[in-house]
Design an enzyme around this catalytic site. Structure first.
Site, mmCIF file in Angstrom:
data_model
loop_
_atom_site.group_PDB
_atom_site.id
_atom_site.type_symbol
_atom_site.label_atom_id
_atom_site.label_comp_id
_atom_site.label_asym_id
_atom_site.label_seq_id
_atom_site.Cartn_x
_atom_site.Cartn_y
_atom_site.Cartn_z
ATOM 1 N N ASP A 38 8.005 -0.175 -5.269
ATOM 2 C CA ASP A 38 7.076 0.920 -5.029
ATOM 3 C C ASP A 38 7.800 2.214 -5.445
ATOM 4 O OD1 ASP A 38 4.987 2.516 -3.795
ATOM 5 O OD2 ASP A 38 6.456 2.886 -2.211
ATOM 6 N N ASP A 49 6.559 6.053 -4.525
ATOM 7 C CA ASP A 49 6.528 7.148 -3.541
ATOM 8 C C ASP A 49 7.051 6.674 -2.192
ATOM 9 O OD1 ASP A 49 5.281 9.238 -5.179
ATOM 10 O OD2 ASP A 49 3.640 7.803 -5.292
#
Ligand code: XBP
Ligand code: MG
Length: 257
Positions: free
Chosen positions: A9, A11
């Protein structure tokens, strides 16, 4: 388990982008448009339950600016605000103000050296990812990743598993051979929904969320002199709470998970 690929991922996982990156960029876009919308640090934490910047603005309008929804061109307004927000966010990245989280660079380099594939699976806009990688790791860094799954390429954003399924399809790998690294409950749900084993590293916005199903929950990946902490680990794991040596997550520790 020898992982064939690590899926990251972005953010909150590669970098702490939300509070001082995306949030002020949204506010700049609102101000530029003459709107009196202001997302403070606390409100933004609530809005983060919705992934995707456009989707987040819809959610905010529904709950806090219901009159705005009545204007006939509301959809166009959201798109324009999102373009402006992306422009402001990219400026922030280009100013170099958003570093990678502890241990990320170290683990990416080790994975590359060992021939473990890398992928990104994120809700955010692709340009945000490539610029973050270029700024923090150098101009060639986006090419380190065999697959970049980002933004609107799948209509259903996290917690839907679609972005991870898309990335696995492009990698040509089975979920059981890959490890996802996430920072949020929505992200964990997306990864688990795609059948991926998942390691969670938390940040200030996510540390109290429910990470049931994660292989382990860590503060971060650790740097020399700044060891990580294990916050939780799955009880059926072979070494449920064993810290990585010197608090540094490396490929060998990830393989023992
Ligand atoms: C990230 C997001 C994104 C960013 C904003 O979620 O929710 O919406 O906040 O990006 P995750 P855009 O880390 O779970 O992928 O404005 O480009 O959508
Ligand atoms: Mg995240």
């Amino acid at each position: 388990m020898r992982w064939k690929a690590l899926l990251f991922d972005v953010d909150g996982t590669l970098a702490d982008t939300e509070r001082d990156g995306h949030r002020p960029a949204f506010n700049q876009a609102f101000r530029e448009r003459g709107l009196d919308w202001e997302w403070d640090v606390e409100l933004y934490g609530e809005l983060l339950q919705v992934t995707g910047g456009k989707e987040r603005m819809h959610f905010y309008a529904q709950h806090y600016q219901p009159k705005a929804l009545l204007q006939p061109d509301f959809e166009a307004l959201v798109l324009q605000l999102h373009q402006a927000k992306t422009r402001f966010y990219l400026q922030r990245l280009q100013q170099g103000g958003i570093p990678l989280r502890p241990g990320i660079k170290r683990v990416l380099l080790e994975a590359r050296a060992q021939g473990v594939l890398l992928a990104v699976a994120t809700t955010t806009t692709l340009e945000n990812v490539t610029t973050l990688l270029e700024q923090t790791l150098g101009p060639s860094a986006p090419s380190w990743f065999q697959v970049m799954a980002a933004g609107d390429i799948v209509p259903a954003k996290k917690p839907a598993p679609d972005i991870y399924l898309w990335a696995l399809d492009r990698l040509g790998l089975a979920a059981r051979d890959c490890l996802a690294v996430e920072d949020s409950e929505n992200g964990l749900k997306a990864a688990l929904g795609a059948g991926l084993k998942t390691l969670v590293t938390v940040n200030d916005y996510t540390r109290t969320q429910d990470f049931t199903g994660a292989l382990a929950v860590l503060s971060d990946l650790g740097e020399p002199g700044a060891p990580c902490q294990v916050l939780a680990a799955q009880s059926r794991s072979a070494h449920p709470t064993r810290l990585p040596d010197q608090g540094l997550v490396d490929l060998a520790w990830l393989e023992r998970l």
